[in-house]
Motif scaffolding. Structure first.
Motif, PDB file in Angstrom:
ATOM      1  N   ASN A  39       0.921  -1.193  -0.025  1.00 47.00           N
ATOM      2  CA  ASN A  39       0.250  -0.108   0.145  1.00 47.00           C
ATOM      3  C   ASN A  39       0.857   1.190   0.039  1.00 47.00           C
ATOM      4  OD1 ASN A  39       0.711   0.600   2.777  1.00 47.00           O
ATOM      5  ND2 ASN A  39      -0.843  -1.018   3.433  1.00 47.00           N
ATOM      6  N   ALA A  40       0.119   2.435   0.045  1.00 48.13           N
ATOM      7  CA  ALA A  40       0.952   3.563  -0.081  1.00 48.13           C
ATOM      8  C   ALA A  40       1.611   4.067   1.277  1.00 48.13           C
ATOM      9  CB  ALA A  40       0.082   4.877  -0.675  1.00 48.13           C
ATOM     10  N   GLU A  41       0.839   3.692   2.007  1.00 46.66           N
ATOM     11  CA  GLU A  41       1.449   3.915   3.446  1.00 46.66           C
ATOM     12  C   GLU A  41       3.043   3.117   3.650  1.00 46.66           C
ATOM     13  OE1 GLU A  41      -1.726   2.669   3.099  1.00 46.66           O
ATOM     14  OE2 GLU A  41      -2.552   4.932   3.297  1.00 46.66           O
ATOM     15  N   ALA A  42       3.047   2.078   3.195  1.00 51.66           N
ATOM     16  CA  ALA A  42       4.352   1.262   3.373  1.00 51.66           C
ATOM     17  C   ALA A  42       5.427   2.138   2.474  1.00 51.66           C
ATOM     18  CB  ALA A  42       4.368  -0.165   2.919  1.00 51.66           C
ATOM     19  N   LYS A  43       5.100   2.388   1.029  1.00 54.61           N
ATOM     20  CA  LYS A  43       6.058   3.336   0.537  1.00 54.61           C
ATOM     21  C   LYS A  43       6.543   4.483   0.905  1.00 54.61           C
ATOM     22  CE  LYS A  43       6.396   5.228  -4.195  1.00 54.61           C
ATOM     23  NZ  LYS A  43       6.015   4.953  -5.610  1.00 54.61           N
ATOM     24  N   ASN A  44       5.573   5.271   1.627  1.00 55.06           N
ATOM     25  CA  ASN A  44       5.807   6.641   2.239  1.00 55.06           C
ATOM     26  C   ASN A  44       6.626   6.461   3.536  1.00 55.06           C
ATOM     27  OD1 ASN A  44       4.099   7.770   0.291  1.00 55.06           O
ATOM     28  ND2 ASN A  44       2.290   7.762   1.606  1.00 55.06           N
ATOM     29  N   LYS A  45       6.259   5.402   4.143  1.00 58.68           N
ATOM     30  CA  LYS A  45       7.340   5.134   5.353  1.00 58.68           C
ATOM     31  C   LYS A  45       8.654   5.086   4.981  1.00 58.68           C
ATOM     32  CE  LYS A  45       7.728   2.313   9.573  1.00 58.68           C
ATOM     33  NZ  LYS A  45       7.271   3.211  10.521  1.00 58.68           N
ATOM     34  N   LEU A  46       8.859   4.221   4.019  1.00 59.04           N
ATOM     35  CA  LEU A  46      10.262   4.156   3.491  1.00 59.04           C
ATOM     36  C   LEU A  46      10.834   5.205   3.098  1.00 59.04           C
ATOM     37  CD1 LEU A  46       9.902   0.775   1.339  1.00 59.04           C
ATOM     38  CD2 LEU A  46      11.023   1.192   3.509  1.00 59.04           C
ATOM     39  N   TRP A  47      10.089   6.370   2.368  1.00 60.06           N
ATOM     40  CA  TRP A  47      10.587   7.490   1.900  1.00 60.06           C
ATOM     41  C   TRP A  47      10.836   8.429   3.389  1.00 60.06           C
ATOM     42  CZ3 TRP A  47      12.896   9.314  -2.210  1.00 60.06           C
ATOM     43  CH2 TRP A  47      12.661   8.481  -3.297  1.00 60.06           C
ATOM     44  N   ASP A  48      10.033   8.289   4.305  1.00 63.71           N
ATOM     45  CA  ASP A  48      10.260   8.772   5.641  1.00 63.71           C
ATOM     46  C   ASP A  48      11.458   8.644   6.256  1.00 63.71           C
ATOM     47  OD1 ASP A  48       7.970  10.495   5.107  1.00 63.71           O
ATOM     48  OD2 ASP A  48       6.711   9.186   6.622  1.00 63.71           O
ATOM     49  N   ILE A  49      11.806   7.317   6.205  1.00 62.05           N
ATOM     50  CA  ILE A  49      12.747   6.484   6.812  1.00 62.05           C
ATOM     51  C   ILE A  49      14.188   7.073   6.213  1.00 62.05           C
ATOM     52  CG2 ILE A  49      14.244   4.634   7.358  1.00 62.05           C
ATOM     53  CD1 ILE A  49      11.427   3.123   7.806  1.00 62.05           C
TER      54      ILE A  49
END
Length: 138
Positions: A39-49
């Motif tokens: 999902n997009a939340e997982a992708k966004n979490k990687l960008w945040d990290i």
């Protein structure tokens, strides 16, 4: 220190979050991470990290090439600003490479809001981030 060591937190998160085709390797002083997020939340979490390790993505040491499962639905939106095109970036920031463009009036799918400023959008050809202020839901 190798890039794999430097970005170990990001790699560990990718191993936990990526559901398909996770690959990573170091090539020409760039850490390449590929795969498909559920999902997009997982992708966004990687960008945040990634942004916590390398604020503003200045070093250009990582190529984060993650897509969201194509079965994830979103809402429709279009470019409404006066400029005839809007750049779509690899990640949520103007510092990141432009991977495509949206033409004025073109309909895209908004997969998610990465944050207040950036939306993850999908067209027939690309998936990337654009500045949220320039598109409206239809």
């Amino acid at each position: 220190m190798t890039l794999i060591d430097k970005y170990k937190t990001l790699l560990n998160a990718a191993e936990d979050l990526i559901v398909e085709d996770l690959q990573f390797m170091e090539h020409n002083r760039v850490l390449i991470i590929r795969g498909v997020a559920p999902n997009a939340e997982a992708k966004n979490k990687l960008w945040d990290i990634y942004s916590q390790i390398d604020p503003n993505f200045i070093s250009s040491e990582v190529l984060l090439d993650i897509d969201v499962l194509s079965t994830v639905k979103g809402c429709k939106a279009r470019l409404f600003m006066e400029d005839p095109i809007l750049h779509v970036h690899k990640g949520p920031g103007v510092e990141l490479p432009t991977i495509g463009k949206i033409k004025k009036g073109e309909i895209v799918t908004v997969v998610s809001r990465a944050n207040v400023y950036w939306w993850l959008v999908r067209t027939d050809n690309i998936e990337g981030y654009c500045y949220a202020e320039n598109i409206e839901q239809v």
